[in-house]
Design a protein around this motif. Sequence first.
Motif, PDB file in Angstrom:
ATOM      1  N   LEU A  38       0.823  -1.212   0.000  1.00  0.00           N
ATOM      2  CA  LEU A  38       0.000   0.000   0.000  1.00  0.00           C
ATOM      3  C   LEU A  38       0.856   1.260   0.000  1.00  0.00           C
ATOM      4  N   ILE A  39       1.956   1.243   0.736  1.00  0.00           N
ATOM      5  CA  ILE A  39       2.850   2.402   0.762  1.00  0.00           C
ATOM      6  C   ILE A  39       3.435   2.642  -0.629  1.00  0.00           C
ATOM      7  N   GLU A  40       3.858   1.566  -1.291  1.00  0.00           N
ATOM      8  CA  GLU A  40       4.395   1.686  -2.650  1.00  0.00           C
ATOM      9  C   GLU A  40       3.313   2.128  -3.633  1.00  0.00           C
ATOM     10  N   GLY A  46       1.706   9.287  -6.290  1.00  0.00           N
ATOM     11  CA  GLY A  46       2.178  10.640  -6.015  1.00  0.00           C
ATOM     12  C   GLY A  46       2.358  11.002  -4.561  1.00  0.00           C
ATOM     13  N   ILE A  47       2.076  10.090  -3.639  1.00  0.00           N
ATOM     14  CA  ILE A  47       2.208  10.390  -2.207  1.00  0.00           C
ATOM     15  C   ILE A  47       3.626  10.036  -1.755  1.00  0.00           C
ATOM     16  N   ASN A  48       4.431  11.055  -1.495  1.00  0.00           N
ATOM     17  CA  ASN A  48       5.836  10.816  -1.145  1.00  0.00           C
ATOM     18  C   ASN A  48       6.116  11.151   0.320  1.00  0.00           C
ATOM     19  N   LYS A  70      12.321   5.411  -4.297  1.00  0.00           N
ATOM     20  CA  LYS A  70      13.539   6.221  -4.285  1.00  0.00           C
ATOM     21  C   LYS A  70      13.617   6.959  -2.952  1.00  0.00           C
ATOM     22  N   ARG A  71      14.562   6.564  -2.116  1.00  0.00           N
ATOM     23  CA  ARG A  71      14.629   7.141  -0.772  1.00  0.00           C
ATOM     24  C   ARG A  71      14.781   8.656  -0.804  1.00  0.00           C
ATOM     25  N   GLU A  72      15.579   9.171  -1.731  1.00  0.00           N
ATOM     26  CA  GLU A  72      15.813  10.612  -1.794  1.00  0.00           C
ATOM     27  C   GLU A  72      14.570  11.389  -2.221  1.00  0.00           C
ATOM     28  N   GLU A  98      15.817   0.251  12.078  1.00  0.00           N
ATOM     29  CA  GLU A  98      14.646  -0.523  11.669  1.00  0.00           C
ATOM     30  C   GLU A  98      14.103  -0.071  10.317  1.00  0.00           C
ATOM     31  N   LEU A  99      14.345   1.173   9.948  1.00  0.00           N
ATOM     32  CA  LEU A  99      13.928   1.655   8.630  1.00  0.00           C
ATOM     33  C   LEU A  99      15.007   1.418   7.582  1.00  0.00           C
ATOM     34  N   ASN A 100      16.201   1.045   8.045  1.00  0.00           N
ATOM     35  CA  ASN A 100      17.347   0.816   7.160  1.00  0.00           C
ATOM     36  C   ASN A 100      17.613   2.040   6.291  1.00  0.00           C
ATOM     37  N   THR A 101      17.735   3.176   6.972  1.00  0.00           N
ATOM     38  CA  THR A 101      17.981   4.438   6.281  1.00  0.00           C
ATOM     39  C   THR A 101      19.070   5.208   7.003  1.00  0.00           C
TER      40      THR A 101
END
Length: 315
Positions: A38-40, A46-48, A70-72, A98-101
């Motif tokens: 759902l997030i993808e 268009g929801i970033n 795309k994380r950025e 936990e977010l691996n960021t």
Amino acid sequence: MDRIKLGRTDVEVSRLCFGSLTMTPFQAGLTVKEGAYLIEYAYDKGINFIDTAEIYENYEYIRAALKGIKREDYNIATKTYAYTKEMAKNSLELALKELNTDYIDIFLLHEQESIHTVRGHFEAIEYFLKAKEQGKIRSIGLSTHRIEGALAAREVKEIEIIHPIINKYGIGIQDGTVEEMLKVIEEIHQMGKGIYAMKPLGGGHLIREVEDAFNFVKSISAIHSIAIGMQSRDEIDANINLLEKGCMPEDLKDKLVNKKRKLIVADYCLGCGNCVRRCKQHGIELINGVATPNEKCVLCGYCAKVCPEFCIKVI
């Protein structure tokens, strides 16, 4: 979908923010795979921008989704109750791991009540400021259900972004009216701070007047983005239509308005009895000191308006 910078920060977000609490075991109970999808899906539409919190325990969902995003180009807002340097450090390290960021876009102090609470959390703010200098955080803010909390954001220059509760009836505003909250929101906007709203549907209570409720918040020019819970493709599509057209397709509207919903009471209920006294249907009662809905509940949502802790919601 249009994007906008949150105040004077360099965080550029979609006008719709994915409220992620509703997908968790606390509410819909989606699997990680279902939630990540759902997030993808929302990102492809268009929801970033996504709103979460340490207490939601859903970082795993977002981490899985980030594999296809795309994380950025994506913005993550999270929240913590930390008030010491050590607690703030632990909260940030947990989120990053936990977010691996490598960074969090917006780190908020969760549910701030007044200038006194913010001052009591200032050791955490100071830690986050240093983390910002190191590139681990892009911006700092607070979330609040109270006008006094919003006023604190106005007074503390280090707070760049505020996440206040606002809806047409003021459901969940704990210390005043919707008009009073709107006045403070406008003042904060004039100062150049970023504002993204929460609870435009009053925790689910305004679902039967969803278009009017959403359009009320959308019409507030001081608000940059609106966070709303989403737990299905239909809800994502419906909310995008609300944002871009001010209405929903009738088939989606029928699905969502007629969706079987229930009243839930959070485990931090104080047992004050306000809801019991308010309910004319006798649809909620105190059992073992906790407000408990019964078969007479008609999901009108009137009880939520008198709950001092905003612990009653319709899902």
